[in-house]
Design a protein around this motif. Sequence first.
Motif, short mmCIF file in Angstrom:
data_model
loop_
_atom_site.label_atom_id
_atom_site.label_comp_id
_atom_site.label_asym_id
_atom_site.label_seq_id
_atom_site.Cartn_x
_atom_site.Cartn_y
_atom_site.Cartn_z
N ILE A 176 6.75 5.82 3.20
CA ILE A 176 7.45 4.52 3.18
C ILE A 176 7.22 3.77 4.49
O ILE A 176 7.21 2.54 4.53
CB ILE A 176 8.96 4.67 2.85
CG1 ILE A 176 9.51 3.34 2.31
CG2 ILE A 176 9.76 5.18 4.03
CD1 ILE A 176 10.86 3.45 1.64
N ARG A 177 6.97 4.50 5.56
CA ARG A 177 6.67 3.85 6.83
C ARG A 177 5.36 3.06 6.75
O ARG A 177 5.27 1.94 7.21
CB ARG A 177 6.56 4.89 7.94
CG ARG A 177 6.50 4.29 9.33
CD ARG A 177 6.87 5.31 10.40
NE ARG A 177 5.88 6.37 10.50
CZ ARG A 177 4.85 6.35 11.35
NH1 ARG A 177 4.70 5.34 12.18
NH2 ARG A 177 4.00 7.33 11.38
N LYS A 178 4.36 3.68 6.08
CA LYS A 178 3.08 2.98 5.88
C LYS A 178 3.33 1.66 5.15
O LYS A 178 2.69 0.65 5.45
CB LYS A 178 2.14 3.86 5.04
CG LYS A 178 1.24 4.76 5.85
CD LYS A 178 -0.04 4.01 6.21
CE LYS A 178 -0.86 4.68 7.30
NZ LYS A 178 -1.15 6.07 7.09
N MET A 179 4.25 1.69 4.19
CA MET A 179 4.54 0.50 3.40
C MET A 179 5.31 -0.53 4.25
O MET A 179 4.99 -1.71 4.25
CB MET A 179 5.40 0.84 2.19
CG MET A 179 4.94 2.03 1.41
SD MET A 179 3.63 1.67 0.27
CE MET A 179 4.51 0.72 -0.93
N ALA A 180 6.29 -0.04 4.98
CA ALA A 180 7.12 -0.95 5.78
C ALA A 180 6.30 -1.63 6.86
O ALA A 180 6.62 -2.72 7.31
CB ALA A 180 8.30 -0.19 6.37
N GLY A 222 8.02 7.27 -1.57
CA GLY A 222 8.43 7.46 -0.19
C GLY A 222 9.95 7.55 -0.08
O GLY A 222 10.49 8.43 0.58
N ALA A 223 10.62 6.64 -0.78
CA ALA A 223 12.09 6.59 -0.68
C ALA A 223 12.73 7.85 -1.26
O ALA A 223 13.73 8.34 -0.73
CB ALA A 223 12.62 5.35 -1.39
N VAL A 224 12.15 8.38 -2.31
CA VAL A 224 12.72 9.61 -2.88
C VAL A 224 12.61 10.75 -1.86
O VAL A 224 13.56 11.50 -1.63
CB VAL A 224 12.01 9.99 -4.21
CG1 VAL A 224 12.37 11.41 -4.62
CG2 VAL A 224 12.42 9.02 -5.32
N GLY A 225 11.46 10.88 -1.24
CA GLY A 225 11.30 11.93 -0.23
C GLY A 225 12.28 11.73 0.92
O GLY A 225 12.98 12.64 1.35
N TRP A 226 12.31 10.51 1.40
CA TRP A 226 13.13 10.20 2.57
C TRP A 226 14.62 10.33 2.26
O TRP A 226 15.36 11.04 2.95
CB TRP A 226 12.77 8.78 3.04
CG TRP A 226 13.66 8.19 4.09
CD1 TRP A 226 14.23 8.84 5.15
CD2 TRP A 226 14.07 6.82 4.17
NE1 TRP A 226 14.98 7.95 5.89
CE2 TRP A 226 14.89 6.71 5.32
CE3 TRP A 226 13.80 5.68 3.42
CZ2 TRP A 226 15.45 5.49 5.71
CZ3 TRP A 226 14.36 4.47 3.81
CH2 TRP A 226 15.18 4.38 4.95
N ALA A 284 8.87 -1.59 -0.32
CA ALA A 284 9.70 -0.64 0.43
C ALA A 284 11.17 -1.08 0.38
O ALA A 284 12.07 -0.26 0.14
CB ALA A 284 9.21 -0.55 1.88
N GLN A 285 11.40 -2.39 0.59
CA GLN A 285 12.78 -2.87 0.57
C GLN A 285 13.38 -2.73 -0.83
O GLN A 285 14.53 -2.32 -1.00
CB GLN A 285 12.83 -4.33 1.04
CG GLN A 285 14.24 -4.89 1.16
CD GLN A 285 15.09 -4.13 2.19
OE1 GLN A 285 14.69 -3.95 3.34
NE2 GLN A 285 16.26 -3.63 1.78
N ASP A 286 12.56 -3.02 -1.82
CA ASP A 286 13.01 -2.91 -3.22
C ASP A 286 13.42 -1.47 -3.53
O ASP A 286 14.45 -1.22 -4.18
CB ASP A 286 11.87 -3.37 -4.14
CG ASP A 286 12.19 -3.16 -5.61
OD1 ASP A 286 13.24 -3.65 -6.06
OD2 ASP A 286 11.40 -2.50 -6.31
N ALA A 287 12.62 -0.53 -3.05
CA ALA A 287 12.94 0.89 -3.30
C ALA A 287 14.26 1.27 -2.64
O ALA A 287 15.11 1.92 -3.25
CB ALA A 287 11.80 1.77 -2.77
N LEU A 288 14.43 0.83 -1.40
CA LEU A 288 15.67 1.14 -0.70
C LEU A 288 16.87 0.50 -1.40
O LEU A 288 17.92 1.12 -1.56
CB LEU A 288 15.58 0.67 0.77
CG LEU A 288 16.81 0.89 1.64
CD1 LEU A 288 17.20 2.37 1.72
CD2 LEU A 288 16.59 0.35 3.06
N ASN A 289 16.69 -0.73 -1.82
CA ASN A 289 17.79 -1.43 -2.51
C ASN A 289 18.26 -0.65 -3.74
O ASN A 289 19.45 -0.51 -3.98
CB ASN A 289 17.34 -2.82 -2.97
CG ASN A 289 17.14 -3.77 -1.80
OD1 ASN A 289 17.52 -3.45 -0.66
ND2 ASN A 289 16.52 -4.91 -2.05
N ARG A 290 17.30 -0.15 -4.50
CA ARG A 290 17.67 0.53 -5.75
C ARG A 290 18.16 1.95 -5.53
O ARG A 290 18.98 2.48 -6.28
CB ARG A 290 16.49 0.53 -6.73
CG ARG A 290 16.33 -0.79 -7.48
CD ARG A 290 15.16 -0.76 -8.45
NE ARG A 290 13.87 -0.77 -7.74
CZ ARG A 290 13.11 0.29 -7.55
NH1 ARG A 290 13.47 1.46 -8.04
NH2 ARG A 290 11.97 0.19 -6.88
#
Lengths: 94, 257, 325
Positions: free
Chosen positions: C180-184, C133-137, C194-200
């Motif tokens: 990622i919204r589904k995850m959040a 999700g984070a890669v797409g976003w 989701a937070q971990d993905a954003l952090n990295r």
Amino acid sequence: MKNEWPLWEIFIRGQHGMSHRHVGSLHAPDAEMAIKNARDVYTRRNEGVSIWVVEANHISASSPSDKGPLYEPSESKVYRHPTFFDIPEEVGAM
Amino acid sequence: MATPVNKEDAFSQFLLRMGDNTLILGHRVSEWCGHAPVLEEDIALANTALDLIGQTQMWLGLAAEVQGEGKSADDLAFLRDAWDFRNVLLCEVPNGDFGRTLMRQFLFDAWHSIQLGRLMKSSDERVAAIAEKASKEVAYHLERSADTVVGLGDGTEESHRRMQEALDYLWPYVGEMFQSDEADAEMVKAGIAPDPASLREEYDVLVSRILGDATLIIPDSSFAHKGGRTGAMHTEHLGHLLTQMQWLQRAYPGAKW
Amino acid sequence: MYAQMIKSEATQDDPEKLAAFQARIDAGEKIEPKDWMPEGYRKTLIRQIGQHAHSEIVGQLPEGNWITRAPTLERKAILLAKVQDEAGHGLYLYCAAETLGVSRDEITEMLLDGRMKYSSIFNYPTLNWADIGAVGWLVDGAAIMNQVPLQRTSFGPYSRAMIRICKEESFHQRQGYDAIRKMAEGTPEQKKMAQDALNRLWYPSLMMFGPSDKDSVHSAQSMAWKIKMNTNDELRQKFVDQTVPQAEYLGLTIPDPDLKWNEERGHYDYTDPDWSEFFEVIKGNGPCNVDRLAARNKAWDDGAWVRDGLLAHAKKKATRQHAAE
């Protein structure tokens, strides 16, 4: 190039009644595979009803330096365009 | 494995066989994404995998409906264990090299296209409708895999050798597609699906022609591995495939994705 | 961006031709492959388009990493279609580069032996499903920011490739945000992912726009040639401004304690990424550089017999047809 697949130019008819348009290129070992690859590469979103492929090195192109002689002479032939002629309004659409 | 005794069970079994074939093979083909020999093939393989995943949604969706236990296609795909899978073994063997992948695809596509042709005349409208849609996709899969098998079989010495090796490896998995059991008999009786054995003749004609054009020799053996479509005995490979495919659903039960 | 470290080539062409060339670009004309162009323009473009194409192809790997583990059939199909699009985008771009006189095989080999680079972002791993999700976003979001203006770039084939890419790209960012919204909005574990993905991925995403303008001395020529449309910092700011509210909507925290709205500037103030890390990744010392290149080399080497085999067959077939005529 050692053993590179030839480059093909791809033309796709988007809808019935339209002419084929150049959409891009791809590589393929022969024309049949070029058509298949074009189907897979260039019509993933429903873009086409017909495909033409031409091996890129079979295309002859006009040279950019001929731009003047090739295209400018037609610029002065304004009478070829319908807007050159005034038609009285009373006559209606023509 | 429970022997299906009534039409409902047999129907469900049949739908799982269709859906598991496309699910497992689609999964295998999707493993190529980003790793194919040339970009054009990468894109083409992804299209095949996408079609197969789409067909899985339809077959397993209908299977879930017929079972009537409130499950979804996803529940069936992600929450069954290996013994509940009904795909033929051919679909689950590892990809190997590109040649083996395309040979497997061709051997499956040839069966698949004939099977879907028959299913378009199914007495069950839902089955006929899925077959109608899928058959167009599969006609293209077959054209492409057959061309590639011919091209590589009749290509260089190396490509010929690899394709013959692929055929030798895969041929023992072909026979299973044509084995019939009581569930099939039930489907024939209901006019829902053909007897698998009845597809063999047409299959052999098609496959011999293409493999002949490919200058490949069909192994002189009628031995057939079995156990996939009955669930009695899958290969060791299926479990590994499922541990990947089902991991998120298993690790986080009930989560929505 | 996808072409993070492109230096414009100095040019030593006939000043008169150069002036006429620049005049065409200033007038908004497109340069086509057969037109006269400065050698520096051609070389810079090959490097930029090539780097962009390589980024699409290498970019298949981190996302492809999750295709076999996608949690639902629909997510699997969406991800596969998306990664397939990246392959398509790479293909369009390689074709654009070919019009400049470098064949696909040549330019591919330059990636494989390390002579050409790809975007640093793809040297970071995808470690949990929310990364997809984070890669797409974030990553596609950043890419779009750069690609939309590039539709107006001066080189015709590049511009046309970008137009096609942008048209297809529009679903990528949306599917990423949706995932990622589904995850959040999901279980505590999903939120954690989701937070971990954003952090990295936050700082690596900021790096995608390339070094700070004050360290990017080569962009003036590229901007004059309209093969670079905005400065790195302009685009980075725009990206931050766009992304912060999207993260807030998700209830996720951007890993930058100093991030705050600056009323006076009308923009968010943010912390720059660690540029020493960026230069290490570019040099080859990112977490995945070795694996990414190894994967591309393996695909290429393992595929050689297939490419040769199909070509040999095509030649045989053509010979047989000739003989029959």
